[in-house]
Design a protein around this motif. Structure first.
Motif, PDB file in Angstrom:
ATOM      1  N   ASN A 151      -4.083  11.352 -14.673  1.00 21.11           N
ATOM      2  CA  ASN A 151      -3.510  12.701 -14.634  1.00 21.11           C
ATOM      3  C   ASN A 151      -3.810  13.396 -15.961  1.00 21.11           C
ATOM      4  N   PRO A 152      -5.023  13.969 -16.071  1.00 16.63           N
ATOM      5  CA  PRO A 152      -5.434  14.552 -17.357  1.00 16.63           C
ATOM      6  C   PRO A 152      -4.711  15.841 -17.731  1.00 16.63           C
ATOM      7  N   THR A 153      -4.014  16.489 -16.761  1.00 17.01           N
ATOM      8  CA  THR A 153      -3.333  17.751 -17.085  1.00 17.01           C
ATOM      9  C   THR A 153      -1.922  17.527 -17.638  1.00 17.01           C
ATOM     10  N   ALA A 154      -1.394  16.324 -17.501  1.00 17.33           N
ATOM     11  CA  ALA A 154      -0.021  16.057 -17.956  1.00 17.33           C
ATOM     12  C   ALA A 154       0.011  15.708 -19.439  1.00 17.33           C
ATOM     13  N   THR A 155       1.110  16.090 -20.080  1.00 18.26           N
ATOM     14  CA  THR A 155       1.392  15.587 -21.421  1.00 18.26           C
ATOM     15  C   THR A 155       1.867  14.143 -21.266  1.00 18.26           C
ATOM     16  N   LEU A 156       1.413  13.250 -22.123  1.00 17.12           N
ATOM     17  CA  LEU A 156       1.825  11.847 -22.034  1.00 17.12           C
ATOM     18  C   LEU A 156       2.410  11.403 -23.367  1.00 17.12           C
ATOM     19  N   ILE A 157       3.582  10.780 -23.303  1.00 17.04           N
ATOM     20  CA  ILE A 157       4.131  10.164 -24.504  1.00 17.04           C
ATOM     21  C   ILE A 157       4.552   8.730 -24.206  1.00 17.04           C
ATOM     22  N   GLN A 158       4.417   7.880 -25.205  1.00 17.07           N
ATOM     23  CA  GLN A 158       4.860   6.490 -25.079  1.00 17.07           C
ATOM     24  C   GLN A 158       6.345   6.423 -25.427  1.00 17.07           C
ATOM     25  N   THR A 159       7.119   5.711 -24.613  1.00 23.59           N
ATOM     26  CA  THR A 159       8.556   5.632 -24.871  1.00 23.59           C
ATOM     27  C   THR A 159       9.075   4.208 -24.706  1.00 23.59           C
ATOM     28  N   SER A 160      10.199   3.966 -25.349  1.00 24.06           N
ATOM     29  CA  SER A 160      11.019   2.780 -25.108  1.00 24.06           C
ATOM     30  C   SER A 160      12.404   3.308 -24.745  1.00 24.06           C
ATOM     31  N   HIS A 161      13.006   2.738 -23.715  1.00 29.02           N
ATOM     32  CA  HIS A 161      14.316   3.187 -23.219  1.00 29.02           C
ATOM     33  C   HIS A 161      14.274   4.669 -22.818  1.00 29.02           C
ATOM     34  N   ALA A 162      13.078   5.162 -22.450  1.00 25.54           N
ATOM     35  CA  ALA A 162      12.869   6.522 -21.925  1.00 25.54           C
ATOM     36  C   ALA A 162      13.409   7.607 -22.852  1.00 25.54           C
ATOM     37  N   LYS A 163      13.330   7.389 -24.156  1.00 24.09           N
ATOM     38  CA  LYS A 163      13.800   8.400 -25.105  1.00 24.09           C
ATOM     39  C   LYS A 163      12.703   9.436 -25.321  1.00 24.09           C
ATOM     40  N   CYS A 164      13.016  10.688 -24.950  1.00 25.05           N
ATOM     41  CA  CYS A 164      12.034  11.772 -25.054  1.00 25.05           C
ATOM     42  C   CYS A 164      12.657  12.932 -25.833  1.00 25.05           C
ATOM     43  N   PRO A 174       0.795  -1.240   0.000  1.00 21.35           N
ATOM     44  CA  PRO A 174       0.000   0.000   0.000  1.00 21.35           C
ATOM     45  C   PRO A 174       0.824   1.285   0.000  1.00 21.35           C
ATOM     46  N   GLN A 175       1.882   1.343   0.823  1.00 16.85           N
ATOM     47  CA  GLN A 175       2.681   2.571   0.912  1.00 16.85           C
ATOM     48  C   GLN A 175       3.421   2.846  -0.397  1.00 16.85           C
ATOM     49  N   MET A 176       3.982   1.795  -0.986  1.00 14.34           N
ATOM     50  CA  MET A 176       4.685   1.955  -2.266  1.00 14.34           C
ATOM     51  C   MET A 176       3.714   2.341  -3.370  1.00 14.34           C
ATOM     52  N   ARG A 177       2.549   1.721  -3.353  1.00 10.64           N
ATOM     53  CA  ARG A 177       1.552   2.042  -4.390  1.00 10.64           C
ATOM     54  C   ARG A 177       1.117   3.502  -4.284  1.00 10.64           C
ATOM     55  N   SER A 178       0.946   3.986  -3.055  1.00  9.74           N
ATOM     56  CA  SER A 178       0.547   5.373  -2.838  1.00  9.74           C
ATOM     57  C   SER A 178       1.587   6.343  -3.404  1.00  9.74           C
ATOM     58  N   LEU A 179       2.882   6.085  -3.141  1.00  2.00           N
ATOM     59  CA  LEU A 179       3.949   6.940  -3.655  1.00  2.00           C
ATOM     60  C   LEU A 179       4.019   6.864  -5.181  1.00  2.00           C
ATOM     61  N   PHE A 180       3.899   5.663  -5.710  1.00  2.00           N
ATOM     62  CA  PHE A 180       3.901   5.434  -7.158  1.00  2.00           C
ATOM     63  C   PHE A 180       2.821   6.295  -7.828  1.00  2.00           C
ATOM     64  N   LEU A 181       1.630   6.312  -7.235  1.00  2.00           N
ATOM     65  CA  LEU A 181       0.525   7.087  -7.797  1.00  2.00           C
ATOM     66  C   LEU A 181       0.741   8.588  -7.626  1.00  2.00           C
ATOM     67  N   GLU A 182       1.323   9.003  -6.492  1.00  3.58           N
ATOM     68  CA  GLU A 182       1.589  10.421  -6.263  1.00  3.58           C
ATOM     69  C   GLU A 182       2.601  10.962  -7.271  1.00  3.58           C
ATOM     70  N   GLN A 183       3.626  10.162  -7.576  1.00  2.00           N
ATOM     71  CA  GLN A 183       4.623  10.588  -8.564  1.00  2.00           C
ATOM     72  C   GLN A 183       3.965  10.823  -9.927  1.00  2.00           C
ATOM     73  N   ILE A 184       2.974  10.010 -10.234  1.00  4.67           N
ATOM     74  CA  ILE A 184       2.275  10.127 -11.517  1.00  4.67           C
ATOM     75  C   ILE A 184       1.283  11.292 -11.481  1.00  4.67           C
ATOM     76  N   ARG A 185       0.568  11.438 -10.368  1.00  4.50           N
ATOM     77  CA  ARG A 185      -0.482  12.452 -10.260  1.00  4.50           C
ATOM     78  C   ARG A 185       0.058  13.870 -10.356  1.00  4.50           C
ATOM     79  N   HIS A 186       1.292  14.095  -9.844  1.00  5.38           N
ATOM     80  CA  HIS A 186       1.852  15.442  -9.804  1.00  5.38           C
ATOM     81  C   HIS A 186       2.746  15.765 -11.003  1.00  5.38           C
ATOM     82  N   ALA A 187       2.872  14.866 -11.944  1.00  6.09           N
ATOM     83  CA  ALA A 187       3.780  15.095 -13.072  1.00  6.09           C
ATOM     84  C   ALA A 187       3.214  16.107 -14.059  1.00  6.09           C
ATOM     85  N   HIS A 188       4.129  16.846 -14.710  1.00  4.70           N
ATOM     86  CA  HIS A 188       3.742  17.709 -15.828  1.00  4.70           C
ATOM     87  C   HIS A 188       3.900  16.958 -17.150  1.00  4.70           C
ATOM     88  N   LEU A 189       4.824  16.003 -17.159  1.00  2.00           N
ATOM     89  CA  LEU A 189       5.045  15.164 -18.339  1.00  2.00           C
ATOM     90  C   LEU A 189       5.182  13.723 -17.876  1.00  2.00           C
TER      91      LEU A 189
END
Length: 298
Positions: free
Chosen positions: A176-189, A136-151
């Motif tokens: 997180n509807p306010t963030a820009t989302l892109i699909q990546t492989s090897h985190a290439k942005c 639960p604690q890890m899942r909460s942090l995982f979701l918070e990192q996603i919820r507050h992202a701009h990208l």
């Protein structure tokens, strides 16, 4: 002002891949990056991926938020005064909460030198699909990192089926509807996507901001034009919504010679006398900041 990017995401999500590829793109464009890294172990494994000519500060045995913001401020101050660079990248540990990381980066001493472009969260797409398996604690942090992202980088897409890719993309965009989302492989942005971010609300833009267009998590630097009555200021603080997470800086109080050191965290207020005359400014971290009317700043 120096552009600043905060790279967030769980361990193994691909942050270091994003870091090294972003550095490559910045150098190809003729820009000089600097890096502030923090890791949870004693050995700086990730920093070995950084080339020797790039200014680097490391914070070992702890993360930016839990090592105390004073250490982070000292590291940033050293970078700002002692190194020549154009862009600063801060790689947080997988255990760092975005609000805490932003709070540690922003000191009223140098906030006007930094332009936080945004929080970039790298999401391990398979971990997202299996998030119900996390404690639960890890899942909460995982979701918070996603919820507050701009990208959001929905990473490791190459490991998923088309149906899984569609599911991850739809769910992350809904979460997180306010963030820009892109699909990546090897985190290439692409660098152009990073450069289009704007995580700081400047007071020049405040009147233009329209409701519904504001970022989920942003920062605002406020300068005081006049001294304020302490009781009036504290009354204003009590009216703030729970989406104002942090404030810190120097507030000019009527009847007191120097602006007082002020800190606000989740409704708790602290005042400390300051014996040197500091610039009367505060940094605010939260959501929907553009419409805040701060006493004494008009």
């Amino acid at each position: 002002m120096k552009d600043v990017y905060l790279f967030s995401g769980f361990l193994g999500s691909g942050k270091t891949s994003l870091l090294t590829d972003t550095i490559r793109q910045l150098k190809e464009k003729g820009l000089k990056p600097a890096v502030l890294m923090n890791e949870l172990g004693k050995l700086p494994f990730d920093s070995q991926a950084i080339e020797e000519d790039i200014p680097l500060k490391e914070m070992l045995e702890g993360c930016i938020c839990c090592s105390g913001s004073e250490k982070t401020e000292a590291q940033l101050q050293t970078l700002l005064t002692g190194e020549n660079f154009d862009v600063l990248i801060i790689e947080t540990t997988g255990a760092a909460h975005p609000v805490e990381a932003l709070d540690a980066v922003y000191s009223p001493l140098f906030a006007n030198q930094l332009n936080v472009k945004g929080i970039v969260t790298v999401v391990d797409s398979m971990r997202w699909l299996d998030r119900h398996l996390l404690p639960p604690q890890m899942r909460s942090l995982f979701l918070e990192q996603i919820r507050h992202a701009h990208l959001l980088l929905a990473n490791k897409m190459d490991l998923l089926s088309e149906a899984q890719q569609a599911k991850v993309t739809f769910e992350l965009q809904s979460f997180n509807p306010t963030a820009t989302l892109i699909q990546t492989s090897h985190a290439k942005c692409p660098l152009s996507i990073l450069e289009s971010l704007a995580g700081t609300v400047s007071d020049k833009d405040v009147n233009k901001a329209r409701v519904g267009q504001e970022l989920a998590l942003s920062t605002r630097l406020v300068s005081f034009k006049e001294s304020v009555d302490q009781e009036t200021f504290e009354e204003w603080l009590r009216t703030l919504p729970s989406t104002i997470y942090r404030m810190k800086g120097y507030v000019p109080i009527k009847g007191i010679k120097n602006p007082m050191l002020f800190q606000y965290s989740y409704g708790m207020v602290q005042w400390l006398p300051e014996y040197v005359k500091m610039e009367p400014t505060i940094v605010i971290i939260g959501e929907q900041l553009a419409h805040l009317n701060i006493p004494g700043s008009e």
